[in-house]
Design an enzyme around this catalytic site. Sequence first.
Site, PDB file in Angstrom:
ATOM      1  CG  ASP A  58      35.773 -21.746 -32.887  1.00 18.63           C
ATOM      2  OD1 ASP A  58      35.460 -21.786 -31.020  1.00 18.63           O
ATOM      3  OD2 ASP A  58      35.977 -20.857 -33.156  1.00 18.63           O
ATOM      4  CG  HIS A  67      31.245 -20.513 -22.707  1.00 14.74           C
ATOM      5  ND1 HIS A  67      30.542 -19.734 -23.231  1.00 14.74           N
ATOM      6  CD2 HIS A  67      31.310 -20.201 -21.488  1.00 14.74           C
ATOM      7  CE1 HIS A  67      29.220 -19.365 -22.758  1.00 14.74           C
ATOM      8  NE2 HIS A  67      30.100 -20.047 -21.196  1.00 14.74           N
TER       9      HIS A  67
HETATM   10  P1  ADQ Z   1      35.097 -17.154 -29.145  1.00 16.14           P
HETATM   11  O1  ADQ Z   1      36.648 -17.415 -29.322  1.00 16.14           O
HETATM   12  O2  ADQ Z   1      35.444 -15.205 -29.364  1.00 16.14           O
HETATM   13  O3  ADQ Z   1      33.606 -17.615 -27.707  1.00 16.14           O
HETATM   14  P2  ADQ Z   1      32.858 -16.828 -31.285  1.00 16.14           P
HETATM   15  O4  ADQ Z   1      32.273 -18.032 -30.572  1.00 16.14           O
HETATM   16  O5  ADQ Z   1      33.001 -17.057 -32.948  1.00 16.14           O
HETATM   17  O6  ADQ Z   1      34.400 -17.286 -30.980  1.00 16.14           O
HETATM   18  O7  ADQ Z   1      32.181 -15.769 -30.725  1.00 16.14           O
HETATM   19  C1  ADQ Z   1      32.823 -14.583 -30.703  1.00 16.14           C
HETATM   20  C2  ADQ Z   1      31.194 -13.319 -31.240  1.00 16.14           C
HETATM   21  O8  ADQ Z   1      32.080 -11.827 -31.060  1.00 16.14           O
HETATM   22  C3  ADQ Z   1      30.352 -13.162 -32.008  1.00 16.14           C
HETATM   23  O9  ADQ Z   1      28.777 -13.587 -31.186  1.00 16.14           O
HETATM   24  C4  ADQ Z   1      30.714 -12.480 -33.081  1.00 16.14           C
HETATM   25  O10 ADQ Z   1      30.003 -12.143 -33.684  1.00 16.14           O
HETATM   26  C5  ADQ Z   1      31.763 -11.953 -32.021  1.00 16.14           C
HETATM   27  N1  ADQ Z   1      32.802 -10.666 -33.309  1.00 16.14           N
HETATM   28  C6  ADQ Z   1      33.785 -10.939 -33.638  1.00 16.14           C
HETATM   29  N2  ADQ Z   1      34.118 -10.373 -34.672  1.00 16.14           N
HETATM   30  C7  ADQ Z   1      33.595  -9.225 -34.125  1.00 16.14           C
HETATM   31  C8  ADQ Z   1      33.858  -7.467 -34.312  1.00 16.14           C
HETATM   32  N3  ADQ Z   1      35.318  -7.294 -35.439  1.00 16.14           N
HETATM   33  N4  ADQ Z   1      33.670  -7.098 -33.914  1.00 16.14           N
HETATM   34  C9  ADQ Z   1      32.544  -7.627 -32.691  1.00 16.14           C
HETATM   35  N5  ADQ Z   1      32.068  -8.596 -33.025  1.00 16.14           N
HETATM   36  C10 ADQ Z   1      32.861  -9.383 -33.221  1.00 16.14           C
HETATM   37  C11 ADQ Z   1      34.226 -18.188 -27.430  1.00 16.14           C
HETATM   38  C12 ADQ Z   1      34.779 -20.046 -27.719  1.00 16.14           C
HETATM   39  C13 ADQ Z   1      34.050 -20.233 -28.305  1.00 16.14           C
HETATM   40  C14 ADQ Z   1      32.272 -20.295 -28.567  1.00 16.14           C
HETATM   41  C15 ADQ Z   1      31.231 -18.989 -27.530  1.00 16.14           C
HETATM   42  C16 ADQ Z   1      29.972 -19.101 -27.383  1.00 16.14           C
HETATM   43  O11 ADQ Z   1      35.529 -20.367 -28.339  1.00 16.14           O
HETATM   44  O12 ADQ Z   1      33.816 -21.922 -29.479  1.00 16.14           O
HETATM   45  O13 ADQ Z   1      31.503 -20.488 -29.293  1.00 16.14           O
HETATM   46  O14 ADQ Z   1      32.760 -18.568 -26.685  1.00 16.14           O
HETATM   47  O15 ADQ Z   1      30.146 -20.371 -26.293  1.00 16.14           O
END
Ligand code: ADQ
Length: 465
Positions: free
Chosen positions: A370, A162
């Site tokens: 990211d 990921h």
């Molecule tokens: P993350 O680094 O966690 O994921 P991201 O892809 O942005 O980053 O996913 C975050 C998730 O958490 C989103 O679905 C978002 O809605 C949720 N989220 C963020 N802040 C929140 C809050 N305050 N309350 C509730 N929910 C919240 C890792 C990798 C990424 C990759 C994903 C999936 O680092 O690059 O996109 O996995 O593969």
Amino acid sequence: MTVRSGFVVVANRLPVDEEVTSTGRQWRTSPGGLVTALHPVLAVRDATWVGWAGGVGGAPEPFDLDGIRLHPVPLSADDIERYYEGESNTTIWPLYHDAVEPPTFNRRWSDAYRAVNERFADAAAEVAADCATVWVHDYQLQLVPAMLRARRPDLRIGFFLHIPFPPIELFMQMPVRVEILRGLLGADLVGFQQKLAAQNFVRLARHLLGLRRTGTTVDIDGRTTKADAFPISIDVKEMEELAASSEVQARARQIRAELGDPKTVILGVDRLDYTKGIELRLDAFGELLEEGTLSVPDTVMVQVATPSRERVEHYEELRVRVEREVGRINGDFGHVGVPAVHYLHQSYNRSELAALYCAADVMIVTPLRDGMNLVAKEYVAARIDQGGALVLSEFTGAASELRHAFLCNPYDPDGVKDALVRAIHVDKAEGRRRMRLMQRYLRAHDVNRWARSFLAELGAPEATG
Ligand code: ADQ
């Protein structure tokens, strides 16, 4: 007796949280993340999910929840400290993200990582039926594919990373580099977020192990491992429906009113992680206020920063820096009752997130690196009114797909400021055009397609039922 499944998912975390109620303990599905992504493919297969249930010490017995069989793997306090906080999040996570914080290497952590990966491989080998398909996820479990193949050569094994996969010269810093690479090569298919990562991987196989490759397929031990890009996505329909609901629309209006009905609301939503570029976006906003390009109360920023990995040192330090910067900007530019930055160190449910997305004129996503960034995709999907604008770092996987965002280089402060100002002032018709194009792309590339295309490439049998 162990129930065996034709389809097994292996991930560090089970998609559940334990809830303590007045009548005792019970499990509920944790929202968001991998479970949303995999639910459509899990629900129609006779599936088992192997992972850690949270908690320290002994694991609960396997149980069923919402039609999925869950098989918990135990982690001790030492495992959490060394395998999870140590090797996974203080060695591999920073190294794979361009070493934006210096990784720490520690032999005891590597030993724990190996031991825990063995435990996950044992559990997967136990629950997989003959010739089953096993899908292993992410950087915490990179040794599992080879360990599992050694135990169960009959299985089809897929692995999806990921996070980014680093260029050769960075990967070469890993003391256990051969072991990790061999671990991944145990899979039949290794999936990455971006093409460049898949190329890094096959080049590395040649460079480090001298393996022959044809295109993105590597020959190893008389079989092949294929590497390819499978950019992950979101459940677009779910976000559109949520955003269209009258509750979410009402809440979005309420949020704007609570912010003092400013002309422009800028929003950031991230895990509080040093890869996400939260500080640099605060700096950009602060400089624009300083220069008078923007002003409070016309423009306010909301930064949601979900608590994350709080026992890891880099994360504690980041929190202090971010909170200091928010305090400085508010001290310099806020008014009584109107802060410049509304900082929320909290987790929200999906409806509140959707309402925040709908309330924001500009979403700012500025990671230094990211794998994908789902927040950017969620924002675009939520804008069913085709309003809003997205500022997006070029160093995210999402930037390869959301080409109509206001792209910026997060290492260039003036470039970030420029993208932010252009997004704020974009002509309405032009803004809608960009949003429409990105939405069209997302609808055709949702998470269901991601999971199905990976499994099809892996050669997993079509689901029945
Ligand atoms: P993350 O680094 O966690 O994921 P991201 O892809 O942005 O980053 O996913 C975050 C998730 O958490 C989103 O679905 C978002 O809605 C949720 N989220 C963020 N802040 C929140 C809050 N305050 N309350 C509730 N929910 C919240 C890792 C990798 C990424 C990759 C994903 C999936 O680092 O690059 O996109 O996995 O593969």
